[in-house]
Design a protein around this motif. Structure first.
Motif, short mmCIF file in Angstrom:
data_model
loop_
_atom_site.label_atom_id
_atom_site.label_comp_id
_atom_site.label_asym_id
_atom_site.label_seq_id
_atom_site.Cartn_x
_atom_site.Cartn_y
_atom_site.Cartn_z
N TRP A 271 1.00 -1.25 -0.15
CA TRP A 271 -0.12 0.23 0.02
C TRP A 271 0.64 1.01 0.17
CZ3 TRP A 271 -2.18 2.89 4.73
CH2 TRP A 271 -2.50 3.88 4.45
N LEU A 272 2.05 1.31 0.96
CA LEU A 272 2.51 2.90 0.49
C LEU A 272 3.62 2.68 -0.22
CD1 LEU A 272 3.65 1.73 4.63
CD2 LEU A 272 2.00 3.46 4.00
N ASP A 273 4.16 1.76 -1.48
CA ASP A 273 4.65 1.86 -2.54
C ASP A 273 3.64 2.27 -3.84
OD1 ASP A 273 6.90 0.44 -1.33
OD2 ASP A 273 5.94 -2.41 -1.31
N LYS A 274 2.46 2.75 -3.61
CA LYS A 274 1.89 3.31 -4.69
C LYS A 274 1.98 4.37 -5.29
CE LYS A 274 -1.63 3.89 -2.30
NZ LYS A 274 -3.51 4.30 -1.78
N LYS A 275 2.84 4.93 -4.88
CA LYS A 275 3.91 6.45 -5.64
C LYS A 275 5.36 6.55 -5.75
CE LYS A 275 0.50 10.05 -3.81
NZ LYS A 275 0.36 10.91 -3.17
N LEU A 276 5.60 4.87 -5.35
CA LEU A 276 7.07 4.70 -5.63
C LEU A 276 6.77 3.89 -6.84
CD1 LEU A 276 8.58 3.74 -2.30
CD2 LEU A 276 8.46 5.40 -3.11
N THR A 277 7.15 4.57 -8.06
CA THR A 277 7.30 3.54 -9.20
C THR A 277 8.35 2.77 -9.77
OG1 THR A 277 8.04 5.80 -10.45
CG2 THR A 277 5.67 5.32 -10.38
N ARG A 278 9.21 3.02 -8.99
CA ARG A 278 10.26 2.05 -8.66
C ARG A 278 10.25 0.84 -8.45
NH1 ARG A 278 12.76 2.40 -3.93
NH2 ARG A 278 12.71 4.17 -2.55
N ARG A 279 8.95 1.07 -7.44
CA ARG A 279 8.65 -0.34 -6.18
C ARG A 279 8.00 -1.15 -7.51
NH1 ARG A 279 9.19 0.15 -0.99
NH2 ARG A 279 11.39 0.75 -1.05
#
Length: 359
Positions: A271-279
């Motif tokens: 859920w906390l990766d939504k804005k981490l496009t590299r993840r």
């Protein structure tokens, strides 16, 4: 037929489907994502899959997801999935809240939705189903994340988010992954070990609480305590770690297919990766996966050019009739996805339509 549905496949799934097409007996696991109202675009696809394409299955089929996917699968794993999905969908559409709802109010409404389609008889059907094996994720909160006070919980979530930017594995300091699994058969992903994990068999005494926990969004819905068979603590939305399910679904040697009806071509681990496009998800976890999702052109053609999401509760605040009309339009349009899936697998055209999954 227009390409309203896209098919993206991991390496092993791509090769096997290219050679053999896709048949029901090839599917070992069905995966699902968290995402609140986004599931509505998959409504008709769920109906086609479980009331038609998979209805004659005689071997166990493992369902795994978190949050709203767990709620979908709790309907699908009943003896009459069409009826259960209809009851779930009707209750879900008819949510209604005050202008400034509290976590308690949202929790009470969430329980109303759950109880509308998961009564004691339905629980027995899920636990005794001959083929469907319901499994889902929640998290046990640690430290400040175990509190309901918004200031303390907010601080805990901020710390979790900052740690997650550095390394996703640091989430183990803030949450414990919890797998609630069907008691009849251990799932093929039982030994997943990327995070410390608690494994709790489902039973009639805990399934409702566990399901509620799996969808208890931090700061939105109250956490759940006192789940029978689980360690003491506050349990929250499984999407915190398993938003789109980045787990080893099958052993490396397994030739089965993991069918993943999804609302997006992107697989977001947490859920906390939504804005981490590299993840990205672990490529080794995706090799058996066949992802079926609405195309960008299909989504663009929907009202407001998007699929439903949680922001709709604010956009249509105190305008439930307008929100429900919009959501019903998306549900009606989702029949196009179900029809296209069946055409692709029955005609064999899926062998020409699948694309390699690029991570």
């Amino acid at each position: 037929m227009p390409d309203n549905l896209i098919f993206l496949a991991g390496e092993k799934a791509f090769s096997r489907i290219k050679d053999n097409g896709l048949k029901p007996e090839m599917v070992s696991v069905i995966a699902g994502a968290a995402g609140g109202p986004k599931w509505l675009v998959l409504s008709s696809l769920d109906r086609v899959l479980f009331s038609n394409w998979l209805r004659h299955r005689s071997t166990p089929l493992f369902l795994v997801g978190s949050s709203i996917a767990a709620w979908r699968f709790a309907a699908i794993a009943q003896n009459n999935p069409l009826d259960a999905l209809e009851r779930f969908q009707t209750a879900y559409l008819n949510q209604s809240y005050s202008a400034k709802p509290t976590a308690r109010e949202i929790s009470e409404e969430t329980c109303r939705i759950r109880d509308a389609y998961l009564d004691d008889q339905a629980v027995e059907q899920v636990l005794e189903h001959p083929t469907m094996r319901l499994n889902f994720m929640a998290v046990r909160s640690k430290g400040l994340n175990a509190y309901e006070n918004k200031i303390l919980l907010g601080a805990g979530l901020l710390g979790s988010a900052l740690a997650n930017v550095i390394n996703r594995k640091l989430l183990k300091l803030f949450f414990e992954r919890t797998l609630f699994y069907h008691p009849k058969t251990q799932p093929p992903f039982f030994e997943t070990s990327e995070f410390p994990i608690q494994k709790v068999p489902l039973c009639k005494e805990n399934i409702k609480d566990a399901l509620l926990a799996s969808g208890s969004i931090p700061l939105v819905i109250s956490g759940v305590k006192g789940i029978q068979g689980a360690a003491d603590g506050t349990y929250r939305d499984g999407g915190v770690i398993d938003y789109h399910m980045d787990i080893p679904f099958l052993p490396a040697s397994d030739e089965g297919i993991v069918l993943y009806p999804h609302y997006s071509r992107r697989v977001i681990p947490g859920w906390l990766d939504k804005k981490l496009t590299r993840r990205k998800p672990n490529p080794s976890h995706m090799i058996n996966v066949l992802l079926a999702a609405p195309s960008e052109s299909f989504i663009d053609s929907l009202p407001f050019g998007k699929i439903p999401d949680r922001n709709d509760f604010w956009t249509f605040a105190q305008k439930d009739r307008d929100r429900i009309a919009y959501w019903n339009t998306v549900i009606e349009r989702s029949t196009e996805l179900g029809e296209e899936f069946m055409e692709a697998v029955e005609s064999g055209s899926i062998v020409n339509r699948i694309q390699p999954m690029k991570l």
